[in-house]
Every structure is written in structure tokens, then in C-alpha cells.
Design an enzyme around this catalytic site. Sequence first.
Site, PDB file in Angstrom:
ATOM      1  N   ASP A 199      14.103 -10.445 -14.132  1.00 52.35           N
ATOM      2  CA  ASP A 199      13.169 -11.077 -15.070  1.00 52.35           C
ATOM      3  C   ASP A 199      13.470 -10.773 -16.531  1.00 52.35           C
ATOM      4  O   ASP A 199      12.614 -10.989 -17.390  1.00 52.35           O
ATOM      5  CB  ASP A 199      11.740 -10.629 -14.745  1.00 52.35           C
ATOM      6  CG  ASP A 199      11.549  -9.135 -14.899  1.00 52.35           C
ATOM      7  OD1 ASP A 199      12.537  -8.384 -14.821  1.00 52.35           O
ATOM      8  OD2 ASP A 199      10.393  -8.705 -15.086  1.00 52.35           O
ATOM      9  N   GLU A 200      14.668 -10.328 -16.825  1.00 55.39           N
ATOM     10  CA  GLU A 200      14.940  -9.880 -18.194  1.00 55.39           C
ATOM     11  C   GLU A 200      16.406 -10.128 -18.538  1.00 55.39           C
ATOM     12  O   GLU A 200      17.295  -9.884 -17.719  1.00 55.39           O
ATOM     13  CB  GLU A 200      14.610  -8.391 -18.297  1.00 55.39           C
ATOM     14  CG  GLU A 200      14.722  -7.792 -19.668  1.00 55.39           C
ATOM     15  CD  GLU A 200      14.365  -6.312 -19.671  1.00 55.39           C
ATOM     16  OE1 GLU A 200      14.385  -5.723 -20.756  1.00 55.39           O
ATOM     17  OE2 GLU A 200      14.078  -5.746 -18.588  1.00 55.39           O
ATOM     18  N   ASP A 251      11.770 -11.663 -21.590  1.00 60.51           N
ATOM     19  CA  ASP A 251      11.152 -10.807 -20.571  1.00 60.51           C
ATOM     20  C   ASP A 251      10.017 -11.599 -19.942  1.00 60.51           C
ATOM     21  O   ASP A 251       9.042 -11.954 -20.612  1.00 60.51           O
ATOM     22  CB  ASP A 251      10.625  -9.517 -21.206  1.00 60.51           C
ATOM     23  CG  ASP A 251      10.345  -8.435 -20.170  1.00 60.51           C
ATOM     24  OD1 ASP A 251      10.411  -8.737 -18.958  1.00 60.51           O
ATOM     25  OD2 ASP A 251      10.056  -7.296 -20.571  1.00 60.51           O
TER      26      ASP A 251
END
Length: 477
Positions: free
Chosen positions: A105-106, A11
Amino acid sequence: MRAAPTILHLDMDAFFAAAEQAAKPSLRGKPVVVGGLGPRGVVATASYEARRFGVHSAMPMGQARRLAPNAAYLVPRFAFYRSISEQVMELLGRLSPLVEPLSLDEAFVDLEAGGLADDGASARAVGELLRADILATTGLTGSVGLAGSKMIAKIASEEAKPDGLVLIEPGTERELLGPRSVRILPGVGPATGEHLRRAGMTTVSDLAEAGEDELVRLLGRAHGASLHRMAQGYDDRPVVAERDAKSVSVEDTFDVDLHDRVRIRTEVERLAERCVARLRASGHSGRTIVLKVRRYDFSTLTRSETLRGPTDDPVVVREAAGRLLEAVDTTGGVRLLGVGVSGLADYTQEDLFAQAETEAEGERERVGASAAASGGGGGAGAVGSASASAASAGGAVPEESASGGAAVERRWAPGHDVRHAVHGAGWVQGSGVGRVTVRFEEPWSAPGRVRTFSVDDPELEPSEPLPLVRGECRAGA
């Protein structure tokens, strides 16, 4: 459940805001808020410095400004964030063939499938190397969680924030989860959490002790059984490399309610064009067109039409969305409009255009007469479309007069990139009253100087974002 912590969850830390701080040296260490800046805007991401003031994602922007009046408030640059995300996902792909992106983003990574880890020590080494590679490639930090299941790996990465790594050994899940709030479990949102609280269950251990039958009684068979398993630390969901998209959609919230019917239709047509562009970019077509309308009183209406087969033709989608709009009462005003396509496929049906033309012939004739009577509605729609396009590119757009006359000035979005013929690369700090203020600096420079120009200064123009790491500089940048 695995015997070794070989599921990794990455993350990125405060991704949008961190990317803006990395691109703008003058903002490092200062509160930064990224999101919609209009009266109805919401926070997309807040930097850790802004979070100390209580600002968080999904908060109304007006509330954020009251909490942190001195923060930097910037418009999102999604193309810029996506380019960074692609670099990160490429690094993850080097670790394993099984990478499951959840957002820009993960992502989850199955290290076992990549043959890089089979125990805690090797998994930790891979995680630390990944964090170093991300920093060297993008200049940003990410937090890593390692565990024997996806649920626990995600919890671990949250504990690792910011810029850390947490490994949770398999076999310790129940001890870890027991005292935590029920909200830590996937699928337990505010409503479910409140329902469980009223039943006397506030911690994960309460759920485990209640038993499956009680949770099924409270929440239903599927949710109750799943929650009971997770409360005991069980999660056998695999890392899935490709998640099939179920739909593609776009929507806009308007700063001021729309009342003019022609303007509303123009916005729907613009959204249909954007939706098709996204649909084609994903390599799909679809057969169900969906229109979403949120009215002045926050009531939301959804209408859909299913075609004979899948299409990615903008004319077909635009016409279908227009037909759906005719069945919606917009009296009183519209706050939000959205257009989506579902029933996705990887092929198109060529005769849909003819189908839509035949079915819509009468509708077009009537709508065309209405548009002619009102002057065609070209002015407001053209402004909205140009503004959206330029905002995504980080540039300035001409501001039309209400009568559709000549452009009177250019508008510049806060945070977007510009280049001046004399002063070089910079970014917009703000604009108004015919002036635009620019800070001239680059990701690898010291904080730069601020200068103010006329909004129509011929030496100032929109620019592409600079890479965050100097070694990634494009030729001529």
C-alpha cells in the site's frame, strides 16, 4: 535534493481495513480491525474509526478487543489485498518508469523521470489526478505527499492522512523539521530516540545544532553522519525502480506452544513448502536455508546452512530445514517457527537434489524410524496445512479428529467470502457450535441481511472476493 517537488509518496489509507469496509457495506463508518484472531494474534491494520479507541497496528489483539469490544474483527485476506495493490501499482506505473514499492500500500514515484511534472503546480495536478484515479479504480482512498526528497515526501503523505494531498516546497525543509520530534526521521526508532533523549536531544533542531561530530560519537559513523544530514533536511536518495530482494521467508506463530517433536518437524516442512512457493513466485532461487525458532521463553534461535549453489527445489529446502531443526533444543515448547532462503539468484543448480539426498540419507533414516515409532505424525500436520491453505483462499476446511479420522465439520474464517445457492454472495460474520453466521451483501449493495446455517450446509461454499468497483466485475461473478 531537488528544486521542484517532483518526488511523490503514496500511502493508501488504513489499507486492509479500508478494503474490508469497501467490500462490506455494513461495516462502513464502523470500527474494523484486521489481524490474527488467536490468543497471540496482533493487529495488522485498524480503521480510523477503531483508532479513535486507541487501537493501532502491531498491538496485541487481546488488548485491541478490550479497547474496542464492539469492533468487527476480521482475518486478513492477503490475496484480495494484493489484487488491489496491483491495480494501484499499475496506475503509478503510468506516471513514471521509476516506481519504488515499499509494501502493498505504499510507494515512491519519480515524476520528473516520467516527464509529467517540473514544478509545484504540475506536481500537484498529477497528485490530485492520481488520487481520483485510485478512487475510481479501486473505490479506496490514498494520501499523497510531494516534495524534493523521499524523506520529506513521506512526511508530507503522513500529514495528508486521511484522503489528502500535502506538497512541501523545496527550501522549507529545515523550518518544517526543526520543532518535530526526532522520531520523525528515518532510522530513529524507540531505542535510538531514547538514547538521544538521554543526551538532551528531543527535536530535529536539537540534532542539527548538536553537530555531526557529536552524533557520530553517540551513534557511530554511518548512522550519526546520516542523521545529521537528514536533520538539516538533506536527503538525496534516488527513487529505485527495482529493489533486489535479499531473502524470502515465511513464519507462523502458534496459539498454543508446540511440544511434540514430530509435530514441530511437520510444521517446519510445511513452512519450507510455503517458502519455496514464494521463492518461485518471485522468480528466484537461493543457496542459504535459514531456520528460526522462538521458544516458550521468547528466546529466539536462528540456524542456517549454505548449499553448494542456489536451488528452488522444495525437497532440498525441506531436507535442509529438517537438518537444522535437529540441532535445536525445543524442550519446553515452541511459540514460533520460520523458514527462509537467502543468497538469492535467478538460476538454479541442478545437482543440488543429489547433494541433499546424499547428505541427508542418514538423517532421513533416523527421522523415518522416529516417525514410524510415533505413528508418522500425519494427523496434526495435515490439519495445519489444510487450514493455512484454506485460510489464504478464504474458504472452509475440514476439521480432523485428533486420531486422524474423518472430517466432522467445516470451519469458516470471519470476514472471508462465501456464496449460498439461494441467497447469493456474502461474508462470514462468525462461527461456532456447529453454526456459521453470514451477512449477504455485495460491495455495491445496501447493507445486507444476516442468516445462520449449519457449518456443513451443502448450499454454502467458499467464494472468490468480488471486485470493489462494479465495472470490474468478472464474467459470471
